[in-house]
Design a protein around this motif. Structure first.
Motif, PDB file in Angstrom:
ATOM      1  N   ALA A  29       0.853  -1.202   0.000  1.00 42.80           N
ATOM      2  CA  ALA A  29       0.000   0.000   0.000  1.00 42.80           C
ATOM      3  C   ALA A  29       0.879   1.238   0.000  1.00 42.80           C
ATOM      4  CB  ALA A  29      -0.936  -0.003   1.201  1.00 42.80           C
ATOM      5  N   THR A  30       1.812   1.288   0.936  1.00 37.70           N
ATOM      6  CA  THR A  30       2.822   2.353   0.921  1.00 37.70           C
ATOM      7  C   THR A  30       3.961   1.935   1.836  1.00 37.70           C
ATOM      8  OG1 THR A  30       3.114   4.752   0.896  1.00 37.70           O
ATOM      9  CG2 THR A  30       2.039   3.857   2.839  1.00 37.70           C
ATOM     10  N   PHE A 220       5.353   4.560 -12.236  1.00 34.64           N
ATOM     11  CA  PHE A 220       5.382   4.133 -10.833  1.00 34.64           C
ATOM     12  C   PHE A 220       5.103   5.311  -9.914  1.00 34.64           C
ATOM     13  CE2 PHE A 220       9.874   5.231 -11.634  1.00 34.64           C
ATOM     14  CZ  PHE A 220      10.239   5.908 -10.477  1.00 34.64           C
ATOM     15  N   SER A 221       4.873   4.998  -8.621  1.00 32.31           N
ATOM     16  CA  SER A 221       4.594   6.018  -7.597  1.00 32.31           C
ATOM     17  C   SER A 221       5.768   6.106  -6.636  1.00 32.31           C
ATOM     18  CB  SER A 221       3.359   5.627  -6.774  1.00 32.31           C
ATOM     19  OG  SER A 221       2.240   5.479  -7.607  1.00 32.31           O
ATOM     20  N   GLY A 222       6.086   7.323  -6.194  1.00 33.28           N
ATOM     21  CA  GLY A 222       7.193   7.500  -5.255  1.00 33.28           C
ATOM     22  C   GLY A 222       6.946   6.846  -3.902  1.00 33.28           C
ATOM     23  N   HIS A 223       5.687   6.834  -3.465  1.00 33.36           N
ATOM     24  CA  HIS A 223       5.442   6.412  -2.076  1.00 33.36           C
ATOM     25  C   HIS A 223       5.579   4.912  -1.847  1.00 33.36           C
ATOM     26  CE1 HIS A 223       1.251   4.783  -2.500  1.00 33.36           C
ATOM     27  NE2 HIS A 223       1.285   5.513  -3.591  1.00 33.36           N
ATOM     28  N   PRO A 228       8.016  10.081  -0.962  1.00 32.85           N
ATOM     29  CA  PRO A 228       6.772  10.700  -0.481  1.00 32.85           C
ATOM     30  C   PRO A 228       5.545  10.353  -1.323  1.00 32.85           C
ATOM     31  CG  PRO A 228       8.240  12.344  -1.464  1.00 32.85           C
ATOM     32  CD  PRO A 228       8.922  11.017  -1.616  1.00 32.85           C
ATOM     33  N   THR A 229       4.372  10.642  -0.766  1.00 27.76           N
ATOM     34  CA  THR A 229       3.131  10.498  -1.535  1.00 27.76           C
ATOM     35  C   THR A 229       3.001  11.695  -2.484  1.00 27.76           C
ATOM     36  OG1 THR A 229       1.979  11.594   0.270  1.00 27.76           O
ATOM     37  CG2 THR A 229       1.815   9.211   0.185  1.00 27.76           C
ATOM     38  N   GLY A 230       2.129  11.539  -3.466  1.00 30.62           N
ATOM     39  CA  GLY A 230       1.815  12.660  -4.347  1.00 30.62           C
ATOM     40  C   GLY A 230       2.839  12.899  -5.444  1.00 30.62           C
ATOM     41  N   VAL A 231       3.780  11.966  -5.615  1.00 31.00           N
ATOM     42  CA  VAL A 231       4.708  12.073  -6.749  1.00 31.00           C
ATOM     43  C   VAL A 231       4.807  10.725  -7.448  1.00 31.00           C
ATOM     44  CG1 VAL A 231       6.147  13.921  -5.823  1.00 31.00           C
ATOM     45  CG2 VAL A 231       6.769  11.564  -5.349  1.00 31.00           C
ATOM     46  N   GLY A 232       5.063  10.786  -8.732  1.00 30.99           N
ATOM     47  CA  GLY A 232       5.220   9.562  -9.502  1.00 30.99           C
ATOM     48  C   GLY A 232       5.895   9.898 -10.808  1.00 30.99           C
ATOM     49  N   VAL A 356      -1.714  -5.002   8.467  1.00 33.84           N
ATOM     50  CA  VAL A 356      -1.835  -5.718   7.192  1.00 33.84           C
ATOM     51  C   VAL A 356      -2.960  -5.038   6.413  1.00 33.84           C
ATOM     52  CG1 VAL A 356      -1.027  -7.988   8.000  1.00 33.84           C
ATOM     53  CG2 VAL A 356      -3.465  -7.384   8.191  1.00 33.84           C
ATOM     54  N   ARG A 357      -3.066  -5.360   5.150  1.00 33.74           N
ATOM     55  CA  ARG A 357      -4.158  -4.806   4.336  1.00 33.74           C
ATOM     56  C   ARG A 357      -5.279  -5.813   4.268  1.00 33.74           C
ATOM     57  NH1 ARG A 357      -4.116   0.437   3.412  1.00 33.74           N
ATOM     58  NH2 ARG A 357      -5.194   1.051   1.521  1.00 33.74           N
TER      59      ARG A 357
END
Ligand code: PLP
Length: 404
Positions: A29-30, A220-223, A228-232, A356-357
């Motif tokens: 998830a992150t 892909f996503s940075g987080h 951090p979140t909000g970047v990819g 866990v998710r």
């Protein structure tokens, strides 16, 4: 690789949750962030916060240089040919939407087909449905077998002259399957279809070489990569990006604006309208430097061993069924125990500090295929250790009798 040393880089891992030491197994998830990423964020805001690309003053030039340094780090990380091929986005979802709305809208005609796989995240389904609906194109799906592996023998029926775009994930977020994307890319190119690879789950777990893969787009996503979140990132082959129209309009992406006509900036800025997530982009570069300080061989060996240990230990639990048993898989184990509901298991584990998710993991069609409401998903990363797995297993053994 000394895992105890790695763990020391992640302050959050020493937190307690509900009175217990945190056991963080929700990395798909992150991921948590290492100190150097947190320091990079702090340093930007404390010492050189400024807008990029527009200023002649020192702070602005420093911020621009730091952000453009990330672009070069990403280029090298993906082994892209040129930095012009690296577009900053707000994440994987934004990158896929950009390709769907720019490339897809330009090329798709009524009757054309977009090929996805049955293992896709909603982010790699819904944008294609939206653009296909607009353009009168059709979605087709590569099926998967009971182990959660794509049935690539079906490609001979699924990839035809009608296929214009193939969009598949590198690694399934729900099952951990590492897909044979090289074969998919080769087959798609035989009919001149372009291929987008959703690398959201891959980049933290294996090296990616976009030139060797020969994919047309990779995102892909940075987080999920200790950033951090909000970047990819959206990578695209230069000649394809060059021919694509912009998706967002605004500042930065223009060359010349009059009320009669606007001309667009060159790559990569053509696709980067507005003030970007400057601090996020800078810290993404730091996250890549963090990852680069370890060898892929060490990371892969550590995560493979831990995955095997987790799998073997989970299977000692009565009535536990693992979903996703591909021969080639990584870092994710999805499971259900008897007829317990995944949410109940997740809530009780949380009381013990174990994260866990639970649920569908944004892959509802995949869950429907198995006829289940969702799974419990434990997902590993560079800083997890045997003790995390042991805590999960003993947590499950403690809580399950309350539910079964
Ligand atoms: N694709 C896959 C395979 C993912 O696992 C995720 C996130 O869980 C996404 C896409 C979407 O990523 P984001 O929400 O960072 O845009």
């Amino acid at each position: 690789m000394m895992i105890e040393q790695v763990r020391k880089e992640f302050p959050l891992l020493t937190e307690t949750v509900n009175g217990n030491p945190l056991i963080y197994l929700d990395n798909a998830a992150t991921t948590q962030k290492p100190i150097m990423v947190l320091d990079a964020i702090d340093a930007y805001y404390k010492t050189y916060n400024s807008n990029v690309h527009r200023g002649v003053h020192s702070l602005s030039m420093k911020a621009t240089e730091a952000m453009e340094n990330t672009r070069e780090l990403v280029r090298s990380f993906l082994n892209a040919k040129r930095t012009q091929e690296i577009i900053f986005t707000s994440g994987t979802t934004a990158a896929i939407n950009l390709v769907a709305y720019s490339y897809g809208r330009k090329v798709l005609q009524p009757g054309d087909e977009v090929l996805l796989s049955g293992l896709e995240h909603h982010s790699n389904i819904v944008p294609w449905q939206m653009i296909c609906e607009e353009k009168g194109a059709t979605i087709r799906i590569i099926p998967f077998n009971e182990k959660g592996e794509l049935v690539l023998s079906e490609l001979k029926h699924l990839i035809t002259d009608k296929t214009k775009i193939v969009a598949v994930n590198h690694i399934s977020n729900s099952l951990g399957t590492i897909n044979d994307i090289k074969t998919i890319i080769e087959k798609a190119h035989q009919v001149d279809a372009k291929v987008l690879i959703d690398g959201a789950q891959a980049v933290a777990h294996l090296p990616v070489d976009v030139q060797a893969l020969d994919c047309d787009f990779y995102c892909f996503s940075g987080h999920k990569l200790y950033g951090p979140t909000g970047v990819g990132i959206l990578y695209g082959k230069e000649e394809i990006l060059d021919a694509m129209p912009p998706f967002f309009g605004g500042g930065e992406m223009i060359s010349c604006v009059t009320f009669e006509k606007t001309t667009y900036n060159e790559l990569p800025f053509k696709f980067e309208a507005g003030t970007p997530n400057i601090v996020g982009n800078i810290a993404l570069g730091t996250a890549i430097q963090f990852l680069n300080s370890y060898s892929w061989d060490d990371i892969i060996m550590h995560e493979e061993k831990l995955l095997e240990y987790l799998t073997v230990e989970l299977l000692t639990i009565d009535e536990l069924k693992i979903y996703g048993t591909a021969d080639h898989k990584t870092s994710v184990v999805s499971f259900l125990v008897g007829d317990t509901h995944p949410y109940d298991v997740g809530v009780l584990l949380d009381k013990l500090g174990i994260a866990v998710r639970t649920g569908q993991h944004c892959t509802e069609p995949l869950m429907d295929h198995f006829g289940i409401p969702g799974t419990v998903r434990a997902s590993l990363s560079i800083y997890n250790n045997k003790e995390d797995v042991d805590a999960l297993i003993s947590g499950l053994k403690k809580t399950l009798p309350m539910l079964l």
